[in-house]
Write a protein that holds these residues in place. Structure first.
Motif, PDB file in Angstrom:
ATOM      1  N   VAL A 133       6.035  -4.694 -38.191  1.00  0.00           N
ATOM      2  CA  VAL A 133       4.847  -5.441 -38.612  1.00  0.00           C
ATOM      3  C   VAL A 133       5.175  -6.293 -39.826  1.00  0.00           C
ATOM      4  O   VAL A 133       4.777  -7.462 -39.916  1.00  0.00           O
ATOM      5  N   ARG A 134       5.895  -5.731 -40.753  1.00  0.00           N
ATOM      6  CA  ARG A 134       6.289  -6.457 -41.962  1.00  0.00           C
ATOM      7  C   ARG A 134       7.087  -7.708 -41.614  1.00  0.00           C
ATOM      8  O   ARG A 134       6.851  -8.793 -42.160  1.00  0.00           O
ATOM      9  N   GLY A 135       8.024  -7.569 -40.684  1.00  0.00           N
ATOM     10  CA  GLY A 135       8.855  -8.704 -40.280  1.00  0.00           C
ATOM     11  C   GLY A 135       8.033  -9.805 -39.635  1.00  0.00           C
ATOM     12  O   GLY A 135       8.266 -10.989 -39.880  1.00  0.00           O
ATOM     13  N   PHE A 136       7.051  -9.412 -38.824  1.00  0.00           N
ATOM     14  CA  PHE A 136       6.185 -10.396 -38.172  1.00  0.00           C
ATOM     15  C   PHE A 136       5.378 -11.172 -39.206  1.00  0.00           C
ATOM     16  O   PHE A 136       5.321 -12.404 -39.175  1.00  0.00           O
ATOM     17  N   LEU A 137       4.746 -10.475 -40.131  1.00  0.00           N
ATOM     18  CA  LEU A 137       3.913 -11.137 -41.134  1.00  0.00           C
ATOM     19  C   LEU A 137       4.761 -11.949 -42.109  1.00  0.00           C
ATOM     20  O   LEU A 137       4.351 -13.011 -42.565  1.00  0.00           O
ATOM     21  N   MET A 138       5.945 -11.458 -42.442  1.00  0.00           N
ATOM     22  CA  MET A 138       6.820 -12.171 -43.375  1.00  0.00           C
ATOM     23  C   MET A 138       7.314 -13.481 -42.765  1.00  0.00           C
ATOM     24  O   MET A 138       7.499 -14.469 -43.466  1.00  0.00           O
ATOM     25  N   HIS A 139       7.492 -13.492 -41.456  1.00  0.00           N
ATOM     26  CA  HIS A 139       8.002 -14.696 -40.789  1.00  0.00           C
ATOM     27  C   HIS A 139       7.097 -15.887 -41.067  1.00  0.00           C
ATOM     28  O   HIS A 139       7.575 -17.005 -41.331  1.00  0.00           O
ATOM     29  N   SER A 140       5.790 -15.668 -41.047  1.00  0.00           N
ATOM     30  CA  SER A 140       4.842 -16.757 -41.307  1.00  0.00           C
ATOM     31  C   SER A 140       4.981 -17.277 -42.730  1.00  0.00           C
ATOM     32  O   SER A 140       4.936 -18.482 -42.973  1.00  0.00           O
ATOM     33  N   SER A 141       5.171 -16.377 -43.693  1.00  0.00           N
ATOM     34  CA  SER A 141       5.337 -16.786 -45.097  1.00  0.00           C
ATOM     35  C   SER A 141       6.618 -17.580 -45.285  1.00  0.00           C
ATOM     36  O   SER A 141       6.641 -18.581 -46.007  1.00  0.00           O
ATOM     37  N   CYS A 142       7.692 -17.150 -44.630  1.00  0.00           N
ATOM     38  CA  CYS A 142       8.977 -17.838 -44.780  1.00  0.00           C
ATOM     39  C   CYS A 142       8.923 -19.252 -44.221  1.00  0.00           C
ATOM     40  O   CYS A 142       9.609 -20.152 -44.710  1.00  0.00           O
ATOM     41  N   ASP A 143       8.109 -19.457 -43.181  1.00  0.00           N
ATOM     42  CA  ASP A 143       7.981 -20.786 -42.586  1.00  0.00           C
ATOM     43  C   ASP A 143       7.454 -21.816 -43.581  1.00  0.00           C
ATOM     44  O   ASP A 143       7.624 -23.013 -43.391  1.00  0.00           O
ATOM     45  N   GLN A 144       6.801 -21.349 -44.633  1.00  0.00           N
ATOM     46  CA  GLN A 144       6.134 -22.250 -45.565  1.00  0.00           C
ATOM     47  C   GLN A 144       6.976 -22.561 -46.814  1.00  0.00           C
ATOM     48  O   GLN A 144       6.512 -23.262 -47.714  1.00  0.00           O
ATOM     49  N   PHE A 145       8.197 -22.058 -46.882  1.00  0.00           N
ATOM     50  CA  PHE A 145       9.025 -22.272 -48.065  1.00  0.00           C
ATOM     51  C   PHE A 145       9.234 -23.759 -48.363  1.00  0.00           C
ATOM     52  O   PHE A 145       9.222 -24.183 -49.511  1.00  0.00           O
TER      53      PHE A 145
END
Length: 228
Positions: free
Chosen positions: A102-114
């Motif tokens: 779950v953490r990896g899924f949610l983190m992926h969205s945040s990383c897309d915005q770097f």
């Protein structure tokens, strides 16, 4: 620096932004003239879209002020910072899958915005420019999502705001040649819109595999939020 993210912190973050966007919208005279039904529809539609850009712009400001540029550190609301690579994340309330999945899924969205954060850092927006970006992002999103009456209202808002921004550049900033700067601002908004569209593909997989077990009384409020 928040070291732990649980149901309490995440739900509190949702509440924080619903209230903040509701207050922000009341500064638009034309919004206050709408029926209560339309006012609520727009608020329920844009609150989490607004929060995306606000978090990214606040993260960029934090980097400028602190001198720290660590990509995994993001501001999740005013005065609250997390390191998405290190924060203790409790996912038991929203999923039966392993925490790291779950953490990896949610983190992926945040990383897309770097890259958006990097762009905001470089632009060093004024408050007026940020307000325009927030409005353009949110009202365009709402208009495209619902069409009809809401699109008419949002298009009218954007026309007024575009005229105000023109007056700001020409009369206050003495900068009639602002087209290139405005284009860079819109590129960042377009990148956020693209992230939203990609999120729908990820959310399709979430529904297919039952990754999240959340149920909302008002699911339309969380469409494209990454949680529904």
């Amino acid at each position: 620096m928040a070291k732990r993210m649980t149901k309490s912190e995440i739900a509190g973050n949702w509440e924080h932004y619903v209230k903040k966007v509701a207050t922000w919208l009341t500064h638009f005279d034309d919004y206050k003239k709408l029926s209560i039904g339309l006012q609520m529809k727009i608020l329920q539609t844009i609150w989490h879209i607004w929060s995306r850009l606000e978090k990214l712009s606040t993260t960029a400001k934090y980097r400028r002020v602190s001198g720290k540029i660590k990509k995994t550190e993001i501001v999740v609301q005013n005065g609250v910072l997390i390191d998405i690579g290190d924060v203790d994340f409790d996912s038991s309330w929203l999923s039966d899958y392993p925490n790291e999945t779950v953490r990896g899924f949610l983190m992926h969205s945040s990383c897309d915005q770097f890259t958006v954060t990097d762009g905001l850092y470089a632009l060093q927006l004024t408050d007026i420019e940020l307000t325009y970006m927030l409005a353009q992002l949110c009202f365009q999103y709402a208009g495209n999502r619902y069409q009809g009456k809401i699109q008419e209202v949002c298009d009218r808002f954007l026309t007024v705001l575009s005229n105000d921004l023109h007056d700001y550049y020409v009369n206050e900033m003495d900068n009639p040649r602002y087209a290139q700067r405005l284009a860079k601002m819109m590129q960042l908004n377009n990148a956020i819109q693209q992230n939203i569209r990609c999120g729908r593909e990820r959310m399709h997989l979430v529904h297919t595999f039952g990754l999240l077990k959340l149920e909302f009384t008002h699911p339309e409020m969380f469409r494209d939020s990454g949680f529904h």
